[in-house]
Design a protein around this motif. Structure first.
Motif, mmCIF file in Angstrom:
data_model
loop_
_atom_site.group_PDB
_atom_site.id
_atom_site.type_symbol
_atom_site.label_atom_id
_atom_site.label_comp_id
_atom_site.label_asym_id
_atom_site.label_seq_id
_atom_site.Cartn_x
_atom_site.Cartn_y
_atom_site.Cartn_z
ATOM 1 N N TYR A 17 67.061 4.759 -57.949
ATOM 2 C CA TYR A 17 66.989 5.764 -57.772
ATOM 3 C C TYR A 17 68.007 7.329 -56.986
ATOM 4 O O TYR A 17 67.140 7.420 -55.410
ATOM 5 C CB TYR A 17 65.718 6.207 -58.210
ATOM 6 N N LYS A 18 68.092 7.475 -57.926
ATOM 7 C CA LYS A 18 69.473 9.073 -57.413
ATOM 8 C C LYS A 18 67.835 10.185 -56.864
ATOM 9 O O LYS A 18 67.444 10.923 -57.566
ATOM 10 C CB LYS A 18 69.952 8.905 -57.835
ATOM 11 N N ILE A 19 68.107 10.228 -55.042
ATOM 12 C CA ILE A 19 67.095 11.418 -55.556
ATOM 13 C C ILE A 19 68.195 12.506 -55.057
ATOM 14 O O ILE A 19 69.301 12.810 -54.103
ATOM 15 C CB ILE A 19 66.642 11.547 -53.753
ATOM 16 N N VAL A 20 68.247 13.843 -55.851
ATOM 17 C CA VAL A 20 68.654 15.144 -56.423
ATOM 18 C C VAL A 20 68.408 16.232 -55.482
ATOM 19 O O VAL A 20 67.143 16.303 -55.854
ATOM 20 C CB VAL A 20 69.577 15.465 -57.532
ATOM 21 N N PRO A 21 68.907 16.359 -53.887
ATOM 22 C CA PRO A 21 68.052 17.556 -53.575
ATOM 23 C C PRO A 21 67.998 18.730 -54.716
ATOM 24 O O PRO A 21 68.855 18.869 -55.244
ATOM 25 C CB PRO A 21 68.762 17.610 -52.036
ATOM 26 N N LYS A 22 66.522 19.039 -54.403
ATOM 27 C CA LYS A 22 66.807 20.895 -55.299
ATOM 28 C C LYS A 22 67.092 21.884 -54.290
ATOM 29 O O LYS A 22 67.497 21.933 -53.263
ATOM 30 C CB LYS A 22 65.111 21.790 -54.803
ATOM 31 N N GLN A 23 68.148 22.732 -55.087
ATOM 32 C CA GLN A 23 68.983 23.632 -54.967
ATOM 33 C C GLN A 23 68.557 24.394 -54.553
ATOM 34 O O GLN A 23 67.843 24.892 -55.039
ATOM 35 C CB GLN A 23 69.914 24.243 -55.883
ATOM 36 N N LYS A 24 68.774 25.062 -52.474
ATOM 37 C CA LYS A 24 67.862 25.895 -52.281
ATOM 38 C C LYS A 24 68.262 27.637 -52.922
ATOM 39 O O LYS A 24 69.183 28.248 -53.132
ATOM 40 C CB LYS A 24 68.410 26.669 -50.721
ATOM 41 N N THR A 25 66.845 28.408 -53.327
ATOM 42 C CA THR A 25 67.756 29.349 -53.929
ATOM 43 C C THR A 25 67.483 30.785 -52.643
ATOM 44 O O THR A 25 66.888 30.858 -51.716
ATOM 45 C CB THR A 25 66.050 30.004 -54.403
ATOM 46 N N GLN A 26 68.613 31.718 -52.802
ATOM 47 C CA GLN A 26 68.914 32.292 -52.142
ATOM 48 C C GLN A 26 68.354 33.284 -52.313
ATOM 49 O O GLN A 26 68.627 34.328 -53.415
ATOM 50 C CB GLN A 26 70.773 32.086 -51.607
ATOM 51 N N SER A 27 68.436 34.673 -51.491
ATOM 52 C CA SER A 27 68.025 35.511 -51.724
ATOM 53 C C SER A 27 68.574 37.020 -50.884
ATOM 54 O O SER A 27 68.856 36.166 -49.494
ATOM 55 C CB SER A 27 66.810 36.623 -52.028
ATOM 56 N N HIS A 28 68.676 38.173 -51.089
ATOM 57 C CA HIS A 28 69.686 38.812 -50.289
ATOM 58 C C HIS A 28 69.109 40.158 -50.285
ATOM 59 O O HIS A 28 68.527 40.649 -51.262
ATOM 60 C CB HIS A 28 71.073 38.999 -49.874
ATOM 61 N N ILE A 29 68.681 40.808 -49.261
ATOM 62 C CA ILE A 29 68.281 42.195 -49.345
ATOM 63 C C ILE A 29 68.668 42.832 -48.761
ATOM 64 O O ILE A 29 70.042 42.842 -47.612
ATOM 65 C CB ILE A 29 67.190 42.848 -48.471
ATOM 66 N N ASN A 30 69.442 43.965 -49.398
ATOM 67 C CA ASN A 30 70.260 45.698 -49.099
ATOM 68 C C ASN A 30 69.760 46.321 -48.887
ATOM 69 O O ASN A 30 69.228 46.911 -49.257
ATOM 70 C CB ASN A 30 70.898 45.377 -50.707
ATOM 71 N N PRO A 31 69.929 46.324 -47.647
ATOM 72 C CA PRO A 31 69.763 48.070 -46.703
ATOM 73 C C PRO A 31 69.427 49.199 -47.748
ATOM 74 O O PRO A 31 69.320 50.014 -47.467
ATOM 75 C CB PRO A 31 70.220 47.646 -45.187
ATOM 76 N N ARG A 32 70.482 48.966 -48.896
ATOM 77 C CA ARG A 32 71.486 50.310 -48.778
ATOM 78 C C ARG A 32 70.205 51.121 -50.051
ATOM 79 O O ARG A 32 69.996 51.932 -50.759
ATOM 80 C CB ARG A 32 72.358 50.735 -49.061
ATOM 81 N N PHE A 33 69.345 49.571 -50.485
ATOM 82 C CA PHE A 33 68.842 50.173 -52.215
ATOM 83 C C PHE A 33 66.790 49.843 -51.126
ATOM 84 O O PHE A 33 65.800 48.942 -51.157
ATOM 85 C CB PHE A 33 69.029 49.962 -52.883
ATOM 86 N N LEU A 34 66.921 50.646 -50.279
ATOM 87 C CA LEU A 34 65.270 50.256 -49.477
ATOM 88 C C LEU A 34 63.934 50.955 -50.462
ATOM 89 O O LEU A 34 64.349 52.077 -50.880
ATOM 90 C CB LEU A 34 64.922 50.990 -48.232
ATOM 91 N N LYS A 35 63.151 50.642 -50.712
ATOM 92 C CA LYS A 35 61.775 51.363 -51.514
ATOM 93 C C LYS A 35 61.100 52.495 -51.006
ATOM 94 O O LYS A 35 60.315 51.635 -49.290
ATOM 95 C CB LYS A 35 61.411 50.517 -52.064
#
Length: 155
Positions: free
Chosen positions: A137-155
């Motif tokens: 059974y082929k184990i396919v690793p889940k792709q890691k979700t990447q997120s980035h914070i842009n400091p120019r758009f702070l709330k």
């Protein structure tokens, strides 16, 4: 052990019983040693056509006192049906036949081999059948979700 593989080539090196041992048993002091064993293997896949591959390989087994070679060749048709032959130095010749199929994330494999004994035990043995059954059974690793914070758009 060490193992290196590419889509067409594989090479491996391994050893067992790394700490060689002497074993004593019972009152009569039955003594025997377990020797270190070395294994070297290599194989290559030759594409003879789009449907047919030829896969020769070799396995060398040694305990540094005696060495045995297994030389094998397997023909593969459409990456599903395989037919092969094997020669184990001074011991046996084997014929092999099998089938394998990938279905989605799974792979199934089944085959049969028969060893024709050539050594001195042929007077007591007609050979040895072997059956191979496998499931992968082929184990396919889940792709890691990447997120980035842009400091120019702070709330």
């Amino acid at each position: 052990g060490l193992y290196y593989t590419t889509p067409k080539l594989y090479v491996g090196l391994a050893s067992s019983h790394l700490p060689e041992q002497a074993i004593s048993k019972g009152v009569d002091k039955l003594n025997f040693g377990i020797a270190r064993h070395y294994f070297v293997m290599a194989g290559y896949t030759f594409d003879l056509s789009s449907d047919i591959q030829l896969i020769p390989n070799v396995l060398v087994k040694s305990d540094a006192k005696s060495t045995i070679f297994d030389i094998n060749v397997t023909g593969m048709y459409q990456k599903q049906i395989w037919l092969g032959a094997s020669y184990r130095m001074t011991d046996a010749i084997a014929a092999m036949l099998g089938y394998q199929k990938e279905v989605g994330k799974s792979a199934f494999k089944g085959g049969i081999a028969y060893d024709f004994t050539m050594s001195d035990i042929k007077n007591h043995s007609d050979g040895t059948p072997e059956i191979v059954l496998g499931y992968c059974y082929k184990i396919v690793p889940k792709q890691k979700t990447q997120s980035h914070i842009n400091p120019r758009f702070l709330k």
